[in-house]
Design a protein around this motif. Structure first.
Motif, short mmCIF file in Angstrom:
data_model
loop_
_atom_site.label_atom_id
_atom_site.label_comp_id
_atom_site.label_asym_id
_atom_site.label_seq_id
_atom_site.Cartn_x
_atom_site.Cartn_y
_atom_site.Cartn_z
N ASP A 85 119.37 48.45 -11.04
CA ASP A 85 119.30 47.24 -11.88
C ASP A 85 120.70 46.70 -12.15
N GLU A 88 122.39 45.11 -9.05
CA GLU A 88 121.90 43.75 -8.83
C GLU A 88 122.51 42.78 -9.84
N ARG A 89 122.56 43.20 -11.09
CA ARG A 89 123.07 42.32 -12.14
C ARG A 89 124.55 41.99 -11.93
N GLY A 91 126.07 41.98 -9.01
CA GLY A 91 126.31 41.40 -7.70
C GLY A 91 126.82 42.37 -6.65
N ARG A 93 125.92 44.37 -3.72
CA ARG A 93 124.77 44.43 -2.80
C ARG A 93 124.67 45.78 -2.09
N TYR A 95 124.34 49.43 -1.58
CA TYR A 95 123.86 50.44 -2.52
C TYR A 95 123.34 51.64 -1.74
N ARG A 130 113.83 46.17 -3.41
CA ARG A 130 114.78 45.20 -3.95
C ARG A 130 115.43 44.36 -2.85
N ALA A 131 115.14 43.09 -2.86
CA ALA A 131 115.75 42.18 -1.88
C ALA A 131 117.21 41.92 -2.20
N GLY A 132 117.62 42.20 -3.43
CA GLY A 132 119.00 41.92 -3.83
C GLY A 132 119.98 43.01 -3.47
N LEU A 133 119.52 44.07 -2.81
CA LEU A 133 120.41 45.18 -2.45
C LEU A 133 120.36 45.43 -0.94
N ASP A 134 121.53 45.71 -0.39
CA ASP A 134 121.62 46.19 0.99
C ASP A 134 121.65 47.71 0.92
N TRP A 135 120.49 48.31 0.80
CA TRP A 135 120.39 49.73 0.48
C TRP A 135 120.30 50.61 1.72
#
Length: 205
Positions: A85, A88-89, A91, A93, A95, A130-135
């Motif tokens: 979380d 993402e907050r 910025g 990406r 992870y 999560r689309a907001g992370l390049d995990w």
């Protein structure tokens, strides 16, 4: 700490989150800046402030041996979700998650280890959504304190086996420098392939 030592030696600015201020000097000794923060009680805003400006975040916390079922949920699942979380907050990406071989949110059983694998599986599923992370999720086999060999087996499925913590750290460092491994869930054990080659191989698949 093994990862922090490797990254600091490569010239990165590294910070490490610890709960106990007494651990700070251990981090400084390997070239990392300590950040004292308890992920079981911290807010998303507090963690996001720590991550602000970072190029990547690695979640490697764990409740550890001797902890009960409740802390498997609050640390191995809850803290991983909180860290995601916050990433993402703020910025961040890129992870990486240090998970566990056999992690499965549907794992049956009432033992502490069953709860651990469920918690890890649930955290992995949350991160993967999560689309907001390049995990990238790394699932090592049984961790040992043996000296690293630099030779591993890395892939979507490797079978069970041991792996030195040194080699886990080496793989994490390579994954951080290989953005094309984003979106992969990988198992890791000792093997016969040099770390750099193993990471390049999975990045090409």
């Amino acid at each position: 700490m093994r990862l922090e030592r490797l990254l600091a030696a490569r010239g990165y600015e590294v910070a490490g989150v610890v709960r106990d201020v007494k651990q700070s000097e251990d981090l400084r000794a390997v070239g990392a800046e300590p950040v004292v923060l308890d992920l079981e009680s911290a807010t998303v805003e507090e963690v996001a402030e720590v991550l602000e400006g970072a190029d990547a975040a690695v979640f490697a916390a764990g409740a550890g041996p001797g902890s009960g079922i409740e802390r498997k949920d609050t640390v191995d699942r809850g803290a991983a979700v909180l860290f995601a979380d916050a990433a993402e907050r703020s910025g961040v990406r890129r992870y990486l998650v240090v998970s566990s071989m056999g992690a499965d949110e549907q794992r049956a059983g009432d033992e502490v280890f069953d709860a651990y694998l469920r918690a890890k599986g649930a955290a992995d599923a949350d991160v993967r959504s999560r689309a907001g992370l390049d995990w990238t999720i790394l699932r090592p086999g049984s961790l040992t304190n043996d000296a690293g060999t630099g030779l591993v087996s890395l892939g979507a499925s490797t079978g069970h086996g041991p792996v030195p913590r040194d080699d886990v750290a080496a793989v994490l460092a390579e994954l951080l420098e290989t953005p094309s491994t984003a979106g992969l869930t990988l198992e890791l054990i000792s093997g016969s392939v040099p770390v750099t080659v193993a990471v390049k191989d999975v990045a090409g698949n």
